[in-house]
Design a protein around this motif. Structure first.
Motif, PDB file in Angstrom:
ATOM      1  N   LYS A 148      10.375 -20.619 -68.596  1.00 20.26           N
ATOM      2  CA  LYS A 148       9.071 -20.709 -67.921  1.00 20.26           C
ATOM      3  C   LYS A 148       9.220 -20.774 -66.400  1.00 20.26           C
ATOM      4  N   TYR A 149      10.222 -21.515 -65.925  1.00 20.55           N
ATOM      5  CA  TYR A 149      10.413 -21.699 -64.483  1.00 20.55           C
ATOM      6  C   TYR A 149      11.463 -20.761 -63.884  1.00 20.55           C
ATOM      7  N   ASN A 150      11.893 -19.765 -64.656  1.00 23.28           N
ATOM      8  CA  ASN A 150      12.838 -18.770 -64.155  1.00 23.28           C
ATOM      9  C   ASN A 150      14.174 -19.388 -63.747  1.00 23.28           C
ATOM     10  N   ILE A 151      14.630 -20.315 -64.573  1.00 20.07           N
ATOM     11  CA  ILE A 151      15.887 -21.013 -64.327  1.00 20.07           C
ATOM     12  C   ILE A 151      16.889 -20.529 -65.360  1.00 20.07           C
ATOM     13  N   GLN A 152      18.132 -20.449 -64.969  1.00 22.62           N
ATOM     14  CA  GLN A 152      19.183 -19.951 -65.849  1.00 22.62           C
ATOM     15  C   GLN A 152      19.891 -21.109 -66.544  1.00 22.62           C
ATOM     16  N   ASN A 178      15.541 -17.387 -54.636  1.00 20.61           N
ATOM     17  CA  ASN A 178      14.257 -17.262 -53.942  1.00 20.61           C
ATOM     18  C   ASN A 178      13.908 -18.601 -53.304  1.00 20.61           C
ATOM     19  N   ASN A 179      12.879 -18.632 -52.497  1.00 22.96           N
ATOM     20  CA  ASN A 179      12.530 -19.839 -51.745  1.00 22.96           C
ATOM     21  C   ASN A 179      11.994 -20.972 -52.614  1.00 22.96           C
ATOM     22  N   THR A 180      11.540 -20.676 -53.823  1.00 22.97           N
ATOM     23  CA  THR A 180      10.949 -21.722 -54.658  1.00 22.97           C
ATOM     24  C   THR A 180      11.937 -22.327 -55.653  1.00 22.97           C
ATOM     25  N   ASN A 181      13.187 -21.905 -55.650  1.00 19.97           N
ATOM     26  CA  ASN A 181      14.152 -22.425 -56.630  1.00 19.97           C
ATOM     27  C   ASN A 181      14.215 -23.945 -56.693  1.00 19.97           C
ATOM     28  N   PRO A 182      14.317 -24.678 -55.576  1.00 19.66           N
ATOM     29  CA  PRO A 182      14.371 -26.142 -55.677  1.00 19.66           C
ATOM     30  C   PRO A 182      13.095 -26.728 -56.295  1.00 19.66           C
TER      31      PRO A 182
END
Length: 168
Positions: A15-19, A38-42
């Motif tokens: 959902k949050y595009n995390i691996q 990308n800038n929103t990763n954290p």
């Protein structure tokens, strides 16, 4: 029961595009910005951590009501560069290395049960969106003392509910 938890964590990371990197026993390791930064990763990683925490809280209540034992979740998050190697053709698997991975592990080890402990580097990138509480300093080899913070909630301006666990 662990399988149920990890399956839910898999859906949250998606959902949050995390691996998802790997699971080792009852440890679940994932990373934002792999393979694409990308800038929103954290922010995405902290939102995923809050959702994981909320899921386990509701599951814990259910287990306790049924008289079953339940384990606690400790989360550690750090932001920084890593070296990643990828293997596989159909299902790509990543192996992460570097001081960022070690520091994230230290954040988890220094966390308290039911808490999300983040490094000062992550805090600086997410503090506009989340309410955090200072958690002291931890000595880190070759880096000196590293400040840590607990993430309490999403700030009210960005939250859909009173608890500050769901973004709007």
């Amino acid at each position: 029961h662990l399988d149920e938890v990890f399956m839910r964590f898999d859906s949250i990371t998606k959902k949050y595009n995390i691996q998802k990197i790997k699971t080792i026993g009852d440890t679940y390791m994932c990373a934002g910005g792999v393979p694409i930064k990308n800038n929103t990763n954290p922010v995405d990683v902290v939102l995923a951590a809050l959702e994981m925490q909320q899921f386990l809280s509701s599951l814990k209540k259910k287990y306790i009501d049924e008289g079953k034992r339940f384990w606690e979740l400790k989360i550690g998050i750090h932001t920084g560069p890593v070296t990643a190697s990828a293997t596989g053709k159909r299902k790509i698997s990543y192996d992460l290395k570097g001081e960022t991975v070690n520091t994230a592990s230290r954040m988890e080890a220094a966390s308290a049960a039911g808490e999300i402990n983040i490094s000062v580097m992550t805090y600086e990138l997410i503090k506009e969106y989340f309410t955090c509480e200072y958690n002291g300093k931890m000595p880190v080899k070759y880096q000196g003392d590293l400040e840590m913070y607990f993430v309490n909630r999403i700030k009210k301006a960005y939250s859909e509910n009173r608890e500050g666990k769901i973004p709007n």
